[in-house]
Design an enzyme around this catalytic site. Structure first.
Site, short mmCIF file in Angstrom:
data_model
loop_
_atom_site.label_atom_id
_atom_site.label_comp_id
_atom_site.label_asym_id
_atom_site.label_seq_id
_atom_site.Cartn_x
_atom_site.Cartn_y
_atom_site.Cartn_z
N CYS A 38 52.59 -9.85 18.98
CA CYS A 38 53.62 -8.87 18.62
C CYS A 38 53.57 -7.71 19.61
O CYS A 38 52.54 -7.48 20.26
CB CYS A 38 53.33 -8.37 17.20
SG CYS A 38 54.37 -7.01 16.66
N THR A 40 53.24 -4.75 18.85
CA THR A 40 52.15 -3.91 18.36
C THR A 40 50.83 -4.32 19.01
O THR A 40 50.00 -3.46 19.37
CB THR A 40 52.05 -4.01 16.82
OG1 THR A 40 53.28 -3.60 16.27
CG2 THR A 40 50.91 -3.16 16.28
N HIS A 43 50.47 -2.81 22.36
CA HIS A 43 50.01 -1.42 22.29
C HIS A 43 48.50 -1.36 22.12
O HIS A 43 47.81 -0.56 22.76
CB HIS A 43 50.68 -0.68 21.12
CG HIS A 43 52.14 -0.43 21.30
ND1 HIS A 43 52.62 0.50 22.20
CD2 HIS A 43 53.23 -0.98 20.72
CE1 HIS A 43 53.95 0.52 22.13
NE2 HIS A 43 54.34 -0.37 21.25
N HIS A 64 48.31 -10.23 13.92
CA HIS A 64 48.68 -10.30 12.50
C HIS A 64 49.73 -11.37 12.21
O HIS A 64 50.08 -11.61 11.07
CB HIS A 64 49.19 -8.94 12.01
CG HIS A 64 50.31 -8.40 12.84
ND1 HIS A 64 50.11 -7.71 14.00
CD2 HIS A 64 51.65 -8.47 12.67
CE1 HIS A 64 51.29 -7.36 14.53
NE2 HIS A 64 52.22 -7.82 13.74
N GLU A 65 50.23 -12.03 13.26
CA GLU A 65 51.24 -13.09 13.04
C GLU A 65 50.51 -14.42 13.09
O GLU A 65 50.35 -15.02 14.16
CB GLU A 65 52.30 -13.01 14.13
CG GLU A 65 52.96 -11.63 14.20
CD GLU A 65 54.05 -11.53 15.28
OE1 GLU A 65 54.22 -12.50 16.04
OE2 GLU A 65 54.71 -10.48 15.33
N CYS A 94 48.55 -2.53 -2.44
CA CYS A 94 47.58 -2.25 -3.50
C CYS A 94 47.96 -2.93 -4.81
O CYS A 94 47.11 -3.27 -5.62
CB CYS A 94 47.43 -0.73 -3.71
SG CYS A 94 48.82 0.04 -4.58
N CYS A 97 50.51 0.91 -7.08
CA CYS A 97 51.22 2.19 -6.89
C CYS A 97 52.64 2.05 -7.44
O CYS A 97 53.09 0.96 -7.80
CB CYS A 97 51.24 2.60 -5.42
SG CYS A 97 52.36 1.62 -4.40
N CYS A 108 54.37 -0.10 0.05
CA CYS A 108 53.24 0.36 -0.77
C CYS A 108 52.70 1.69 -0.24
O CYS A 108 52.61 1.90 0.97
CB CYS A 108 52.15 -0.71 -0.71
SG CYS A 108 50.53 -0.19 -1.31
N ILE A 180 62.36 -10.16 17.89
CA ILE A 180 63.01 -9.85 16.61
C ILE A 180 64.52 -9.74 16.78
O ILE A 180 65.29 -10.24 15.98
CB ILE A 180 62.42 -8.56 15.98
CG1 ILE A 180 60.92 -8.77 15.72
CG2 ILE A 180 63.13 -8.21 14.69
CD1 ILE A 180 60.20 -7.53 15.21
N ARG A 205 66.09 -12.22 28.84
CA ARG A 205 66.38 -12.14 27.40
C ARG A 205 67.88 -12.21 27.12
O ARG A 205 68.28 -12.66 26.05
CB ARG A 205 65.76 -10.86 26.84
CG ARG A 205 64.24 -11.00 26.82
CD ARG A 205 63.50 -9.79 26.35
NE ARG A 205 62.12 -10.17 26.05
CZ ARG A 205 61.17 -9.33 25.66
NH1 ARG A 205 61.46 -8.05 25.51
NH2 ARG A 205 59.94 -9.76 25.42
#
Lengths: 349, 349, 349, 349
Positions: A38, A40, A43, A64-65, A94, A97, A108, A180, A205
């Site tokens: 990603c 992210t 970064h 995280h993907e 969580c 909440c 969240c 995306i 692209r």
């Protein structure tokens, strides 16, 4: 096991051997089949100002993907069984909440992010709470399974809290055709947009945007995108603008190409405050500016399953590169080059 | 001019010569290029119980699905000019009741219907209030222009007050494949239904449903449609059921094939009260049963223009027959036979 | 401990001594402070046709409207602690079906009901999954805390999936003024109804409806409620009708008093199929008929907390009787008499 | 007749005698009973940069918040009759653009404004298109009738395109308590806000906000309004922020006091571009920023009639001053002083 970890507060990432973690209560252990990269992650890899301010603990495995096979389950796991092939919802919520309890777990108040706040998926194995797993439809291949997270961003942006009424039969502009944005072109097409305009300066692209179904691709380095969209819409502007670039100036342009009564969704994250002409471009137009983050847990996943498994959206043109975990630096270089769509790491191939 | 008129309270209709009417204040005179036949016209033609109770004044020219060229304008006409090619919104609204003033002219408290409450379009010329005309996109041919009215019923049913969120990625069942049902199949397809199931006993129309894009066509004379839909949806039922048959028993079946939390829209008009299992099929499912009539004035027309002019929906398979005004009886016979889709009269060819 | 149990398939309920149950994984043990009696409990008490067909296992303690103090927690309980004062969400959901995963746990495909499918709260203690507990705002007294369940039915009916736009400034009719109907009168008032009309034959409840804020109370045994509502609304009908009676004939009346474009929500459960004039009362009116069941988990609870804790709705007039657990039969007699609002059992006083 | 006209491009306005105008086709002549002064009128009076750039033709009578009696009707007027007491919808719409034809006349592509683009109501008589008149409920007195325009701004802002679901039971902040902000306080109260917080530096208006029902009034010159709102909402922020100040810095504060998933409506018109932290305050919060202008034609008027005529909102505290047309300068001075709510001119008293 091997893991690509951020070991210190500098650029790069190290391939290290660490013990396979054990799933705690409510957690499962996943053997990673595919982990896609990603923006992210870029970064974090580069360790820029944002990453330095955001990442709390090192060392940390990022990514995280992720999709893979459940190979062990901890105590208090009641639904998912060993052998299930799952994709990861990377927003750990969580559950208690006031936002979680009203069905908005993705915003969240106590959100933690996989591969940012805790160890992620650029590794042979990753731990995930059972309730963050989604069993992947068997019609979806493993590498595609790993892009549920960003594909879900696109789907959630389009579906806009459950409402596609303003996309069907409308002119839709996608600002910025990273993965995306490219997915959003395909989804807008699938749910009945009248016209899909992609705005993207990168030629590689631009080509992908056409392959995903854009009717018109505007190169903002060559022509004024506001003028181009107004011309393409008979002077009215686009009913829907989907902002995926995170560039302040582009966001301002987005408001100017928006039709009266239109909707602009903001997913791209500008690193600085953004200056907008609210009076003429938002208030007198009665425009709606909608912040979008993550994806609905799990409604968006149900929608994604349909779109991917039935072939309503074919994301394969966007997946341009695949690398083994060893060729991590190469993968990041390709991604940083801009001459790529989605870049996927395949630890076990 | 020639007009097909109901001259007395019996079956049939007479082709008579009457003077060309003159447009009054706010009205235009239209030379009819095409007038398609609706199920309502068949009721009037046959002069059944409904028609006998509904039609107030005779003689009357019937037909309300009309397109043609404006050839004269009355006083107080300010926008439409001679030569414009228009389609008719057949719901004449007062413009001042509380529904009209809140944007719901199609359910005006003082509604009058073209070809039912005043002279309609089975004639060489027809009078229409200027504000009931819609200028037809030049990409739409004249015969297709005449079916805006029923196509609009289908579009309005799908768009459900501006909201297609429950159609995109959902399983959609269309009950009854007369022309409106057939259009609904095509529109559901165009706005991203996951699966379109058509239920229709007539083989001729089953074939048309397939051509309009149905994934599955169920013949309720051969298998239980409720079981078929449940099987096709993994036992969950369809998220959206569009009722176009007007048959009480079919409506009750519709509720039983509806998923929990689903939506059923009722457009078909049952001639008798309908008995439903509200407790198990509506309340415990938290289903929504939505009455639908006419089409939104003119939002649905904007949506139709997009769908028809861009080719998102191709309605030509549904238009199966074309006749000159003289062969009126033949046209009604074909329509009554069930071996037809939409039947169109072309007065000036 | 003491428990009011259904010990065999006949009318009545027995006060028995049984061991205090132990909370299993994810469960808590609650000392019951107050348990209110629902119409469903009356069906079970009388062991009518519905109860005989619905209840699967005996003996069973019934009662599902419960509030009390958590006195023990089982394994896998992570948020609620001993001493918390909670109210019970009686819909036990699976958490993993497609409805649960899209935020609609209250219509879960695998729903089980407290006091119907498993032991409930007419006892000194009751077991509840932690995730079915709601910590009660300290401003809400214990007896009021026990009516969250039916009050939530009323709030959910009014809020209609998150949308009160059709209640604010509208004429709202409540059909049937049992406790839920009475609560609905108060909630409609609190969120800006223009006019609240209650239809109720029982004089005792007519009086309660007035105390809850009804502008007009219609006795259907003395005047035609359809005519009364039309007269009260200038002939237009009510924009919103909330059906709480579960009587087929009343539901049919509800459609006839509904304004064009109006909404009718069905919460009352008719025991037999209901016959409706769909053509004139639903389709031509473009009315929406919405099934309603349970309450949103936990958005409705957040709304309830606001309404009850701030005093926006005062439910105390509706709570007419309080009894100790011993005087159970008396409590049911009062409830069956119709000369009561909500009847509450207080085991520990 | 007398008219307060802008005769040249300088500050001030002249009371001149001009002929009573004659209503053209579709127009009516109104004898002005009351004309209230808007902030826009103050801009025109002072002839500031905005006014100099916006006003196209001089001389021009200004004033657009008008109520009075129809004393003559032009040709092509079919509904309104002489003697009707009406209030003016000051947005003159074309009726034929794509926005008008989809029910959004208030954001017509060819909008003209009464008292800005054509002669307005600071005069003995004013001309208005019949379709811009609204017959005033007889329960509403003449001076109140003249504030339908700004009251409608407040109602439309709250109702948010027909949806008050986020106001009922929510914390609502009103930023800026000029007359529209004050009205918004009262309307939020009437449709079930949990808590209404008014932010206003002017003490006179702080007092009016309390009288309109604000639970908390924050003086931003004395305390940080963001901190005050967060404290008042337990740290969560307000679900709804209504921006009525038009001050860039206040708008930015508004985003910071907004809860996750909240809605901020922008009605106040900033004269310069506004800089916002979109990433943290809009995108990650998934906030909705909604432009609002005018009022829905005529749905908002129906809602206003209910709110004003039934007493659900009492606007009389906001109407602080009344002057005859001669004391025009005095009226503007009072208004500019800030020690006023709504200032109304009464030409015929």
């Amino acid at each position: 096991m091997r893991a690509r970890r951020k070991t210190g507060p500098t650029a790069g990432a190290t391939l290290v051997e660490i013990p396979v973690p054990r799933p705690g209560p409510g957690e499962v252990l996943i053997e990673v089949a595919a982990a896609s990269i990603c923006g992210t992650d870029l970064h974090i890899y580069r360790w820029d100002r944002w990453a330095a301010g955001r990442i709390q603990t090192l060392p940390m495995t990022f990514g995280h993907e992720v999709a893979g096979t459940v190979v062990a389950t901890g105590p208090e796991v009641h639904h998912i069984e060993r052998g299930a092939f799952v994709s990861a919802e990377g927003h750990l919520f969580c559950g208690f909440c006031r936002l979680c309890r009203s069905g908005r777990m993705h915003i969240c108040e106590n959100l933690r992010i996989l591969g940012v706040d805790l160890d992620g998926g650029f590794a042979d194995y990753v731990i995930l709470p059972e309730r963050n797993t989604w069993e992947v439809d068997p019609r979806i291949p493993p590498d595609v399974a790993s892009i549920h997270d960003p594909f879900g961003n696109a789907v959630h942006t389009i579906f806009n809290g459950g409402d596609t009424s303003d996309v069907a039969t409308s002119a839709v502009v996608v600002l910025g055709c990273g993965p995306i944005g490219l997915f959003a072109v395909g989804v807008a097409r699938a749910v009945g947009a009248r016209q899909v305009v992609a705005v993207e300066p990168n030629e590689y692209r631009q080509d992908l945007a056409k392959r995903m179904g854009a009717d018109l691709v505007v190169d903002p380095s060559k022509e004024d995108p506001v003028a181009a969209v107004l011309e393409a819409t008979g002077g009215h502007g686009a009913e829907v603008v989907l902002e995926m670039s995170g560039v302040g100036e582009v966001i301002a342009q987005g408001t100017r190409m928006l039709a009266r009564g239109g909707r602009m969704s903001l997913l791209g994250l500008p690193s600085d405050p953004v200056t907008l002409d609210l009076t003429d471009q938002v208030i007198f137009k009665e425009a709606r500016i909608l912040g979008v983050t993550g994806r609905e847990i799990f409604r968006t996943w149900q929608q994604m399953t349909t779109l991917l498994a039935t072939g309503m959206v074919d994301v394969t043109p966007v997946i341009t590169h695949r690398f083994p975990l060893e060729r991590f630096e190469e993968a990041f270089d390709v991604m940083a080059s801009g001459r790529s769509g989605k870049v996927i790491l395949l630890p076990h191939t």
